[in-house]
Design a protein around this motif. Sequence first.
Motif, mmCIF file in Angstrom:
data_model
loop_
_atom_site.group_PDB
_atom_site.id
_atom_site.type_symbol
_atom_site.label_atom_id
_atom_site.label_comp_id
_atom_site.label_asym_id
_atom_site.label_seq_id
_atom_site.Cartn_x
_atom_site.Cartn_y
_atom_site.Cartn_z
ATOM 1 N N LEU A 157 -22.765 -66.854 -37.890
ATOM 2 C CA LEU A 157 -23.168 -65.767 -36.995
ATOM 3 C C LEU A 157 -24.943 -65.945 -37.362
ATOM 4 C CD1 LEU A 157 -21.120 -62.621 -37.636
ATOM 5 C CD2 LEU A 157 -21.534 -64.017 -35.331
ATOM 6 N N HIS A 158 -25.139 -66.094 -38.661
ATOM 7 C CA HIS A 158 -26.677 -66.430 -38.831
ATOM 8 C C HIS A 158 -27.086 -67.393 -38.162
ATOM 9 C CE1 HIS A 158 -30.068 -66.471 -41.638
ATOM 10 N NE2 HIS A 158 -29.792 -67.726 -42.060
ATOM 11 N N VAL A 159 -26.748 -68.611 -38.057
ATOM 12 C CA VAL A 159 -27.067 -69.696 -37.158
ATOM 13 C C VAL A 159 -26.918 -69.586 -35.916
ATOM 14 C CG1 VAL A 159 -26.538 -72.211 -36.479
ATOM 15 C CG2 VAL A 159 -26.380 -71.556 -39.068
ATOM 16 N N LEU A 160 -26.048 -68.850 -35.352
ATOM 17 C CA LEU A 160 -25.884 -68.690 -33.678
ATOM 18 C C LEU A 160 -27.002 -67.486 -33.405
ATOM 19 C CD1 LEU A 160 -23.841 -68.830 -31.093
ATOM 20 C CD2 LEU A 160 -22.854 -66.556 -32.063
ATOM 21 N N TRP A 161 -27.063 -66.410 -34.148
ATOM 22 C CA TRP A 161 -28.111 -65.457 -33.625
ATOM 23 C C TRP A 161 -29.524 -65.877 -33.577
ATOM 24 C CZ3 TRP A 161 -25.332 -60.650 -36.420
ATOM 25 C CH2 TRP A 161 -24.279 -60.512 -35.736
ATOM 26 N N GLN A 162 -29.910 -67.179 -34.054
ATOM 27 C CA GLN A 162 -31.293 -67.702 -34.403
ATOM 28 C C GLN A 162 -31.407 -68.747 -33.137
ATOM 29 O OE1 GLN A 162 -33.085 -68.785 -38.238
ATOM 30 N NE2 GLN A 162 -30.954 -68.711 -38.880
ATOM 31 N N VAL A 163 -30.416 -68.952 -32.487
ATOM 32 C CA VAL A 163 -30.511 -70.046 -31.425
ATOM 33 C C VAL A 163 -31.637 -69.401 -30.261
ATOM 34 C CG1 VAL A 163 -29.298 -71.337 -29.562
ATOM 35 C CG2 VAL A 163 -28.166 -70.925 -31.601
ATOM 36 N N ARG A 164 -32.458 -70.286 -29.917
ATOM 37 C CA ARG A 164 -33.500 -70.077 -28.974
ATOM 38 C C ARG A 164 -33.213 -70.859 -27.913
ATOM 39 N NH1 ARG A 164 -34.153 -66.679 -32.204
ATOM 40 N NH2 ARG A 164 -36.061 -66.355 -33.592
#
Length: 193
Positions: A157-164
């Motif tokens: 989730l940490h990775v997913l929510w950073q996606v630009r």
Amino acid sequence: MPAVWRRLIIFSVSLVPFLWLVYRTVTQQLGADPAKTIVLFTGEWTIYFLFITLSVSPLVKLARWRWLMTHRRMLGLFALFYALCHVAAYLVFILGLDLSRFFSEMVKRPYITAGMPAVLILIALGVTSTKGMMRRLRKNWVKLHRLVYAALILGWLHVLWQVRSSYFEAVLYGVIVLVLLGIRLYGYRRRAR
């Protein structure tokens, strides 16, 4: 090959990404935003080591690599090592050790809200990973160490929510998470029958 040599090889190989980062830092090869590069690099290696650690049990069962089981703890500790480097890099290079700003960022940015519990779980697992703690905690040790699955999901989730822009990496990580958790769920259901 003796376990001591395997341990030394796995330890050395696991340090290679960190040494590569140090080399790139010293030789100023981190690009236009070195702080961001360090934070992203250490974060990526945290999730890679979570994947590697959680791949040990399936490899032992499917490929019969029983020797790998003795090295699972060290691989998990490397996930913790890279997670601590990730947090330290963020605190030092991005926030300049401004802890009040860190707490406000945690509220504003959901990916930090997801990432911090994952790091705290890894710290708890690292502290309790010794044989002495296994003896003291007994059955509770297994329950506690199942929290690694929560850390894995929170890390994703940490990775997913950073996606630009591109979701490719986040989707790929999500597939790996589903495979690793799916294998375990399948095993639990078979044992329950």
